[in-house]
Design an enzyme around this catalytic site. Structure first.
Site, PDB file in Angstrom:
ATOM      1  N   SER A  24       7.776   4.988   3.702  1.00  0.00           N
ATOM      2  CA  SER A  24       6.537   4.445   4.254  1.00  0.00           C
ATOM      3  C   SER A  24       6.603   2.929   4.289  1.00  0.00           C
ATOM      4  CB  SER A  24       5.333   4.922   3.442  1.00  0.00           C
ATOM      5  OG  SER A  24       5.478   4.586   2.072  1.00  0.00           O
ATOM      6  N   VAL A  57      -0.914  -4.334  12.071  1.00  0.00           N
ATOM      7  CA  VAL A  57      -0.812  -5.168  10.870  1.00  0.00           C
ATOM      8  C   VAL A  57       0.573  -5.809  10.879  1.00  0.00           C
ATOM      9  CG1 VAL A  57      -0.799  -5.197   8.357  1.00  0.00           C
ATOM     10  CG2 VAL A  57      -2.384  -3.685   9.575  1.00  0.00           C
ATOM     11  N   TYR A  91      -4.587  16.923  -6.104  1.00  0.00           N
ATOM     12  CA  TYR A  91      -3.560  17.213  -5.098  1.00  0.00           C
ATOM     13  C   TYR A  91      -3.287  18.712  -5.111  1.00  0.00           C
ATOM     14  CZ  TYR A  91      -0.126  14.483  -2.364  1.00  0.00           C
ATOM     15  OH  TYR A  91       0.572  13.846  -1.380  1.00  0.00           O
TER      16      TYR A  91
END
Length: 598
Positions: free
Chosen positions: A248, A314, A518
């Site tokens: 990521s 961004v 989760y």
């Protein structure tokens, strides 16, 4: 003369304040687009992933091409490659656990399509005028099928399943472009506005919300703006470690309001960010200073955090950094049941003494983690493990089908870590917890980075799997976990799933007011005509159950296209209307038209 000078200075100050209060939107005084493109002096970062990601990463699965779980010729599970601590190790218990849990057989394979069929990829619909202007900038781009398909998806089950089955994507990006700096992005956005091209920002590609899917109804040229060549390695520690940390991107963390495993010490992404620069069709958004706090109206950062690529790209982020901790220690605690474990984590949160990471696995995840334990060659080690098991189950009376485990990670200077460790273990003891050693804690933490590879193994043998998360107040944690598991089991049975599904959960992050939970969910899909559709129906029902039990729509994965139907219920129709107003102002021509969130 002096009067004019004072008036000019007053006007300058007034304009500056107006710019700050108006949201720090920087506009060029002679250009309606508000985008200022100057010469880019940066060089492509050679420490990043290559532009051709498919050279080192799977095109139809998770992670690196050389790293995967498999069952070898001896029928033993192993993890290939050399990148991880688990690499090259044999996992003697995984096959039995896998076959017994799912009713699967390693003799019944469902192999993936070996290579991408480029001829099945929709042809690129290029905006020739945009391409010609892009060439003049010198910014690299590609319209090759492999590059386009790689950026047409994230890692939702239906996306990866379609790739493995060789199914055709209805719509993929027409072009991939690789900026290397902020000014490159400014130029790209400027050209997109000029030629009415649709942009979809692409960071690490780890989205699990369908956020990267191209809208099939989009008739404009779609350009995937890959920011991977803009990353920098500084050697400092931010403490932000999401499960997808390897792949990521920093921009993706900001765009999705990400959270990491060590947020208890370092904070979530919104706690770490000092300054953000975003290129939008209307102009460049950034604050005028990097002060620790500002009272200048609504914080513009909070419009950007979680915007999921709908407002702009961004390009630069300033984050807090800390010295790399001098001392790190793992730990683990066994509790007699999930209720005791949750109560302990709540007390730890109440006393504000949570270690860098504290995660509670339910019994199903404990059994799963045990199946992933590497083979040990030492007779003494086997003997010690046997003694531990005897002590916990026989002497202390813990039921192996009820016990749960919390894994711990402490960081800081040595003296404080040891004091902190004693405080946490003392609290655990009041809830019946027993210290279970550093090895279990370390193994649990390391497995975080390889667990995503297991879904590919499952699909090789007719097992589909997925995870989803939520945040929930403390007094609803137990009910939510129980009810969601029961709902998944019930929905699977009603929809023709022939084998008992695996439903498990863990508490991964703790707060004063609640926790992140989760869920992992998997089932054997043999006999189902459309396993992905069945999964999506069950997951939809599970999400409804989460919301009905007081859980949030998402804690850190985001909304994307997958969950946007619930946005009005989550933030009210007025809240959605406000977000749409911001979108319409910043991006009036819908250049960032990926249809996420709204």
């Amino acid at each position: 003369m002096a009067s004019n000078s004072n008036r000019s200075e007053s006007q300058r100050i007034a304009q500056q304040r107006l710019r700050i209060i108006a949201g720090h939107l920087q506009k060029h005084k002679d250009d309606d687009s508000g985008i200022i493109a100057t010469e880019c002096k940066a060089e492509a970062n050679k420490g990043t992933v290559p532009r051709k990601r498919q050279e080192i990463m799977k095109w139809n699965g998770w992670g690196y091409s050389d790293s995967k779980f498999l069952f070898n010729k001896k029928g033993q599970a192993e993890f290939t490659g050399k990148r991880y601590r688990l690499s090259g190790m044999v996992l003697p218990s995984l096959q039995d656990w896998f076959e017994n849990t799912f009713g699967a057989s390693v003799n019944h394979k469902s192999p993936a399509t070996p290579a991408l069929n480029a001829s099945a990829v929709p042809p690129a619909s290029l905006n020739e005028a945009f391409v010609e202007d892009l060439k003049a900038t010198g910014i690299p781009f590609s319209h090759e099928a492999e590059d386009r398909v790689f950026r047409a998806h994230g890692h939702c089950l239906h996306e990866i399943f379609a790739l493995r089955e060789g199914k055709k994507f209805e719509r993929v990006p027409d072009l991939v472009v690789w900026p290397i700096c902020h000014n490159d992005v400014v130029k790209i956005v400027e050209l997109a506005c000029k030629h009415n091209v649709c942009l979809i920002p692409y960071g690490g590609g780890t989205s699990v919300t369908s956020a990267l899917e191209c809208p099939p109804e989009e008739t404009r040229c779609i350009v995937s703006l890959d920011t991977s060549q803009m990353l920098n390695e500084s050697g400092y520690c931010t403490g932000h470690e999401p499960d997808s940390m390897e792949f990521s991107s920093l921009g993706g963390w900001v765009a999705t309001r990400a959270s990491g495993m060590k947020k208890n010490v370092y904070g979530n992404i919104e706690d770490l960010v000092i300054h953000i620069k975003v290129v939008t069709p209307r102009g460049v958004i950034e604050k005028s200073c990097q002060g620790p706090r500002m009272s200048t109206g609504p914080d513009i950062h909070h419009f950007i955090l979680g915007s999921e690529g709908t407002l702009g790209v961004v390009t630069e982020v300033t984050m807090k950094i800390r010295p790399i901790p001098e001392y790190q220690k793992y730990g683990s605690v066994v509790f007699p049941n999930f209720e005791a474990g949750v109560a302990c984590l709540r007390e730890v949160a109440k006393q504000r003494c949570a270690p860098a990471s504290i995660r509670l696995m339910d019994n199903e995840q404990f059994q799963f983690g045990h199946a992933l334990k590497p083979q040990v060659s030492s007779i003494f080690t086997n003997f010690v493990e046997g003694l531990k098991k005897f002590y916990i189950t026989k002497f202390k009376g813990f039921d192996p089908h009820q016990l749960v485990v919390a894994t711990l990670l402490f960081e800081g200077d040595r003296e404080r870590v040891l004091q902190h460790e004693k405080q946490v273990y003392d609290i655990a003891a009041t809830f019946g917890g027993l210290a279970a050693g550093e090895d279990n804690g370390q193994r649990g933490y390391i497995l975080t980075f390889v667990i995503a590879y297991l879904r590919d193994l499952g699909m090789d043998y007719y097992v589909v799997a997925e995870s989803f998360e939520t945040s929930v107040p403390w007094d609803r944690v137990l009910d939510l976990c129980r009810n969601v598991k029961e709902r998944i089991n019930r929905e699977c049975k009603e929809r023709g799933v022939q084998f008992q599904p695996l439903t498990s959960c863990r508490v991964t992050q703790t707060y004063d007011a609640g926790a992140c939970v989760y869920f992992y969910f998997a089932f054997n899909y043999r006999g189902l005509a459309d396993p992905v559709h069945t999964y999506e129906q069950v997951e939809h029902a599970a999400r409804e159950e989460i919301l009905a039990n007081g859980g949030s729509l998402s804690h850190h994965h985001g909304v994307g296209k997958l969950r946007k139907e619930w946005m009005k219920d989550s933030i009210s129709s007025v809240g959605v209307g406000m977000l749409k107003s911001v979108k319409d102002y910043v991006d009036p021509d819908n250049i960032f038209g990926n249809r996420n969130l709204l």
